[in-house]
Design an enzyme around this catalytic site. Sequence first.
Site: not given
Length: 182
Positions: A120, A36, A32, A60
């Site tokens: 999640k 960021r 993943e 993210t």
Amino acid sequence: MEKYIPVVVIKELSETDKILTALKNSGINCAEITFRTACAAEAIAYACKNYPDMLIGAGTVINAKQCKEALLAGAKFIVSPGLSVAVAKICNKKNIPYYPGCVTPTEIMAALELGITTVKFFPANVYGGLKAMKALAAPFPQIKFIPTGGVDRSNIDEFLAWDKIAAIGGSFFVKEALENAQ
Ligand code: 3PG
């Protein structure tokens, strides 16, 4: 889906090979790659091209713009720390799995309304871990969880032992793989 979802932060595109090779050598065929860092989309495109046997997704992802960039780069799944309706709609349209962060009944209900049944659970260690997920599973038997945040070797087995765990997410997979590679 893969059982282990390493949360990958790529600061420089040149680090991609080192990290993905280490993961592969540790038997993990998934990454993943998180939005960021500025090179996230580029790293996803590079990973998809050079590691075709790995399941490469984007993490993210907090808005529609990043989601579109991730899908254009070839991401096969999308993860968010929270739930974005805009991201969910894009993923639904493109038939791409979307795993939003949901830790409350209201958030899970919002996910269900968008057709999402795997969420999640983040940050798992802060929001009550396994105990909280088990309590949420009572009203939401259709939901599967991906605990992430504070998961490591010391507690991974207790999560894996529960059948509602779809996968485990975490940065510790990357840390371990890089240590093994040394
Ligand atoms: C994430 O975004 O999923 C987290 O940063 C991962 O948390 P961890 O570093 O505690 O695994």
